[in-house]
Design a protein around this motif. Structure first.
Motif, PDB file in Angstrom:
ATOM      1  N   PHE A 166      15.422 -21.042 -41.572  1.00  0.00           N
ATOM      2  CA  PHE A 166      13.972 -21.038 -41.775  1.00  0.00           C
ATOM      3  C   PHE A 166      13.663 -22.016 -42.900  1.00  0.00           C
ATOM      4  O   PHE A 166      14.304 -21.972 -43.960  1.00  0.00           O
ATOM      5  N   SER A 167      12.688 -22.882 -42.677  1.00  0.00           N
ATOM      6  CA  SER A 167      12.300 -23.839 -43.714  1.00  0.00           C
ATOM      7  C   SER A 167      10.786 -23.832 -43.874  1.00  0.00           C
ATOM      8  O   SER A 167      10.044 -23.508 -42.948  1.00  0.00           O
ATOM      9  N   ALA A 168      10.341 -24.174 -45.086  1.00  0.00           N
ATOM     10  CA  ALA A 168       8.901 -24.254 -45.373  1.00  0.00           C
ATOM     11  C   ALA A 168       8.642 -25.527 -46.159  1.00  0.00           C
ATOM     12  O   ALA A 168       9.552 -26.101 -46.764  1.00  0.00           O
ATOM     13  N   ALA A 169       7.368 -25.945 -46.166  1.00  0.00           N
ATOM     14  CA  ALA A 169       7.058 -27.260 -46.733  1.00  0.00           C
ATOM     15  C   ALA A 169       5.694 -27.304 -47.389  1.00  0.00           C
ATOM     16  O   ALA A 169       4.934 -26.332 -47.379  1.00  0.00           O
ATOM     17  N   ASP A 171       3.291 -28.888 -46.273  1.00  0.00           N
ATOM     18  CA  ASP A 171       2.246 -28.876 -45.250  1.00  0.00           C
ATOM     19  C   ASP A 171       1.850 -27.444 -44.876  1.00  0.00           C
ATOM     20  O   ASP A 171       1.111 -27.241 -43.907  1.00  0.00           O
ATOM     21  N   CYS A 172       2.383 -26.461 -45.645  1.00  0.00           N
ATOM     22  CA  CYS A 172       2.065 -25.037 -45.485  1.00  0.00           C
ATOM     23  C   CYS A 172       2.699 -24.417 -44.244  1.00  0.00           C
ATOM     24  O   CYS A 172       2.431 -23.246 -43.921  1.00  0.00           O
ATOM     25  N   SER A 173       3.528 -25.165 -43.523  1.00  0.00           N
ATOM     26  CA  SER A 173       4.132 -24.658 -42.290  1.00  0.00           C
ATOM     27  C   SER A 173       5.495 -24.023 -42.543  1.00  0.00           C
ATOM     28  O   SER A 173       6.149 -24.287 -43.556  1.00  0.00           O
ATOM     29  N   ILE A 174       5.896 -23.187 -41.573  1.00  0.00           N
ATOM     30  CA  ILE A 174       7.219 -22.559 -41.581  1.00  0.00           C
ATOM     31  C   ILE A 174       7.845 -22.848 -40.218  1.00  0.00           C
ATOM     32  O   ILE A 174       7.190 -22.680 -39.176  1.00  0.00           O
ATOM     33  N   ILE A 175       9.098 -23.288 -40.215  1.00  0.00           N
ATOM     34  CA  ILE A 175       9.790 -23.592 -38.958  1.00  0.00           C
ATOM     35  C   ILE A 175      11.073 -22.775 -38.874  1.00  0.00           C
ATOM     36  O   ILE A 175      11.832 -22.682 -39.844  1.00  0.00           O
ATOM     37  N   LYS A 176      11.311 -22.196 -37.695  1.00  0.00           N
ATOM     38  CA  LYS A 176      12.565 -21.511 -37.404  1.00  0.00           C
ATOM     39  C   LYS A 176      13.408 -22.426 -36.520  1.00  0.00           C
ATOM     40  O   LYS A 176      12.954 -22.889 -35.465  1.00  0.00           O
ATOM     41  N   TRP A 177      14.646 -22.698 -36.958  1.00  0.00           N
ATOM     42  CA  TRP A 177      15.534 -23.634 -36.264  1.00  0.00           C
ATOM     43  C   TRP A 177      16.732 -22.894 -35.673  1.00  0.00           C
ATOM     44  O   TRP A 177      17.203 -21.907 -36.236  1.00  0.00           O
ATOM     45  N   ASP A 178      17.242 -23.430 -34.578  1.00  0.00           N
ATOM     46  CA  ASP A 178      18.503 -22.958 -34.017  1.00  0.00           C
ATOM     47  C   ASP A 178      19.628 -23.815 -34.586  1.00  0.00           C
ATOM     48  O   ASP A 178      19.601 -25.043 -34.457  1.00  0.00           O
ATOM     49  N   VAL A 179      20.597 -23.174 -35.220  1.00  0.00           N
ATOM     50  CA  VAL A 179      21.660 -23.925 -35.899  1.00  0.00           C
ATOM     51  C   VAL A 179      22.521 -24.701 -34.908  1.00  0.00           C
ATOM     52  O   VAL A 179      22.842 -25.875 -35.128  1.00  0.00           O
ATOM     53  N   GLU A 180      22.893 -24.071 -33.811  1.00  0.00           N
ATOM     54  CA  GLU A 180      23.819 -24.707 -32.878  1.00  0.00           C
ATOM     55  C   GLU A 180      23.228 -25.957 -32.228  1.00  0.00           C
ATOM     56  O   GLU A 180      23.878 -27.002 -32.161  1.00  0.00           O
ATOM     57  N   SER A 181      21.995 -25.855 -31.761  1.00  0.00           N
ATOM     58  CA  SER A 181      21.393 -26.988 -31.054  1.00  0.00           C
ATOM     59  C   SER A 181      20.545 -27.883 -31.944  1.00  0.00           C
ATOM     60  O   SER A 181      20.274 -29.033 -31.596  1.00  0.00           O
ATOM     61  N   ARG A 183      17.450 -27.315 -32.478  1.00  0.00           N
ATOM     62  CA  ARG A 183      16.088 -27.295 -31.938  1.00  0.00           C
ATOM     63  C   ARG A 183      15.159 -26.399 -32.765  1.00  0.00           C
ATOM     64  O   ARG A 183      15.603 -25.429 -33.377  1.00  0.00           O
ATOM     65  N   LYS A 184      13.881 -26.729 -32.727  1.00  0.00           N
ATOM     66  CA  LYS A 184      12.867 -25.865 -33.329  1.00  0.00           C
ATOM     67  C   LYS A 184      12.586 -24.716 -32.356  1.00  0.00           C
ATOM     68  O   LYS A 184      12.266 -24.951 -31.194  1.00  0.00           O
ATOM     69  N   LEU A 185      12.725 -23.492 -32.836  1.00  0.00           N
ATOM     70  CA  LEU A 185      12.467 -22.331 -31.991  1.00  0.00           C
ATOM     71  C   LEU A 185      11.046 -21.816 -32.152  1.00  0.00           C
ATOM     72  O   LEU A 185      10.466 -21.274 -31.209  1.00  0.00           O
ATOM     73  N   HIS A 186      10.504 -21.953 -33.364  1.00  0.00           N
ATOM     74  CA  HIS A 186       9.166 -21.430 -33.623  1.00  0.00           C
ATOM     75  C   HIS A 186       8.559 -22.155 -34.818  1.00  0.00           C
ATOM     76  O   HIS A 186       9.256 -22.445 -35.783  1.00  0.00           O
ATOM     77  N   THR A 187       7.283 -22.438 -34.731  1.00  0.00           N
ATOM     78  CA  THR A 187       6.571 -23.067 -35.842  1.00  0.00           C
ATOM     79  C   THR A 187       5.338 -22.239 -36.194  1.00  0.00           C
ATOM     80  O   THR A 187       4.529 -21.924 -35.315  1.00  0.00           O
ATOM     81  N   ILE A 188       5.250 -21.854 -37.466  1.00  0.00           N
ATOM     82  CA  ILE A 188       4.053 -21.184 -37.974  1.00  0.00           C
ATOM     83  C   ILE A 188       3.243 -22.257 -38.685  1.00  0.00           C
ATOM     84  O   ILE A 188       3.604 -22.710 -39.772  1.00  0.00           O
ATOM     85  N   ALA A 189       2.180 -22.674 -38.057  1.00  0.00           N
ATOM     86  CA  ALA A 189       1.407 -23.804 -38.592  1.00  0.00           C
ATOM     87  C   ALA A 189       0.699 -23.423 -39.882  1.00  0.00           C
ATOM     88  O   ALA A 189       0.291 -22.272 -40.078  1.00  0.00           O
TER      89      ALA A 189
END
Length: 464
Positions: A166-169, A171-181, A183-189
């Protein structure tokens, strides 16, 4: 328990004469085709004209008779003897199974004892797994760059099972990433300023985040003095905590619980119960903004006090605190290695190793990331982030010298030895080791609190 036994009887020589009779008959028919021995035909002694082969199973009557006289007679076992023999075999089998079971139980008990011993050492803060010697500089192919944020990444966490980041920035957003691939799994804008009443999420820079040890809850804190609680699996918004009077700069869940500690620029530490959606208490002591916070299993947390140049250990149950001094500059980051030891970094370029039982650092590395500037005007690269692989001898630090530095804690945490550095372009704002120690994630940007990168130790990187 039942068992089956199969008995193969020895063949009795008394009943093995079939082959001998056929041989004698053959010789008889060969000597007299008509079966009549009268006349002038000469009787031939079969002993001299018989063909002998080593492969033949047939013996001459004389040899067979002689062998029978030498062998001891073979008797059929009685029903009683058979029962006794089978009972002995059965008991031997049971004894063998019991021995095997006892050996397995002994192995399991040794494993459990080892785990319990590790848990005791972990609680005492004396568990130190020596893995630094096995770490190697990652190959460039093992460094992954994850892009997704529009503005610099400020903070990150890794799920306890090492499957998600999980990362935040800014830009006020939060992103959930899949470690293996990757890929972004979910973005909280993120939302715009002034939309707080209708936007679900942050509308100001997210400065810190934490995830519970069971992976159930994700907590995030922002410049608007708010703490948001999310369901980590679905990224569904659950609660909003208010109460801090300044930006929320540090968050940490107590391991094994859903108790949440928060730190703020208002110089306070607050305690929350997420299960109950409840505020518990507030702790005061720092004389400047709190820049970092961490906790493990004990009912206590540690914090870095920025320009007040102190590290504090907060004993929640006792409502007391321990104050530590050592850095000459602002202490900007802090991380517990185990229950008894911690690592801190400061803007004077120093990296310090501490014991909660000593008020001064056990070891300090000055100019840990070198210096920059013209000759005679050099300034140290300030340490902006630290990470510790829990209960091990390995820590990492990040700065704006475009390098992530790995360190080995000497035996008994008496010193810090550089292992290797990993080149990363930008300012390393955040660092986290995976629980397994297989990879390290870094948030990287072109300014303090900017973007995210992930390294495999394999190493992984996140970037805006």
């Amino acid at each position: 328990m039942s068992s089956s036994f199969f008995i193969k009887k020895k063949e009795n020589p008394k009943f093995s004469k079939k082959g001998t009779n056929s041989a004698v008959t053959k010789r008889k028919s060969d000597g007299d085709p008509g079966g009549n021995s009268k006349g002038r035909a000469k009787k031939v002694n079969p002993k001299y004209n018989e063909e002998i082969s080593s492969d033949s199973e047939t013996e001459s009557p004389a040899v067979s008779k002689k062998r029978q006289s030498r062998e001891e007679p073979v008797y059929e076992e009685t029903p009683q003897e058979k029962k006794l023999r089978l009972a002995k075999l059965y008991l031997d089998q049971l004894r063998e199974e019991e021995d095997k079971k006892a050996e397995e139980e002994s192995f399991e008990s040794d494993l459990i004892a080892g785990r319990l011993q590790d848990e005791v050492l972990e609680q005492k803060g004396k568990l130190q797994r020596l893995i630094a010697k096995d770490l190697m500089t990652p190959d460039p192919s093992e460094i992954r760059l994850l892009r997704g944020h529009k503005l610099p990444v400020t903070c990150l966490v890794i799920s306890p099972d090492d499957k998600h980041i999980f990362s935040a920035a800014k830009d006020c957003s939060i992103i959930k990433w899949d470690v293996e691939s990757g890929r972004k799994l979910h973005t909280i804008a993120g939302g715009r300023k002034g939309t707080e009443d209708r936007h679900v999420g942050h509308t100001a820079h997210v400065l810190c985040m934490a995830i519970s040890s069971d992976g159930k809850y994700l907590a995030t804190g922002d410049m608007n003095k708010l703490i948001m609680i999310w369901e980590a699996e679905t990224c569904k918004h659950l609660y909003k905590f208010t109460g801090h009077r300044g930006p929320v700069s540090g968050l940490s869940f107590r391991k094994g619980t859903h108790d949440l500690y928060s730190a703020s620029h208002d110089r306070s530490v607050k305690v929350w119960n997420v299960d109950e959606n409840a505020y518990v208490e507030t702790l005061f002591g720092h004389q400047d903004v709190i820049t970092g916070l961490d906790s493990l299993s004990r009912e206590r947390c540690v914090s870095a006090g920025g320009r007040d140049r102190t590290v504090r250990v907060w004993k929640i149950a006792e409502e007391s605190q321990l104050v530590f001094h050592g850095h000459e500059g602002s202490i900007d980051c802090i991380q517990l290695i185990n229950e008894e030891h911690m690592i801190t970094g400061a803007d004077d370029g120093s990296l310090s190793l501490w014991s909660v039982n000593k008020k001064k650092p056990l070891s300090t590395v000055k100019q840990a990331h070198g210096c920059h500037g013209d000759a005679g005007l050099e300034q140290p690269h300030w340490v902006a982030s630290v990470a510790a692989l829990q209960n091990s001898d390995t820590v990492a630090s990040g700065s704006h010298n475009s390098k992530v530095q790995l360190w080995k804690c000497a035996q008994g945490f008496r010193g810090l030895e550089p292992l290797f550095s990993v080149p990363v372009t930008g300012f390393i704002n955040s660092l986290k080791f995976s629980s397994s120690g297989q990879f390290l994630v870094a948030g990287v940007g072109q300014e303090h609190r900017t973007h995210l990168i992930c390294f495999h130790l394999s190493l992984t990187c996140l970037q805006s």
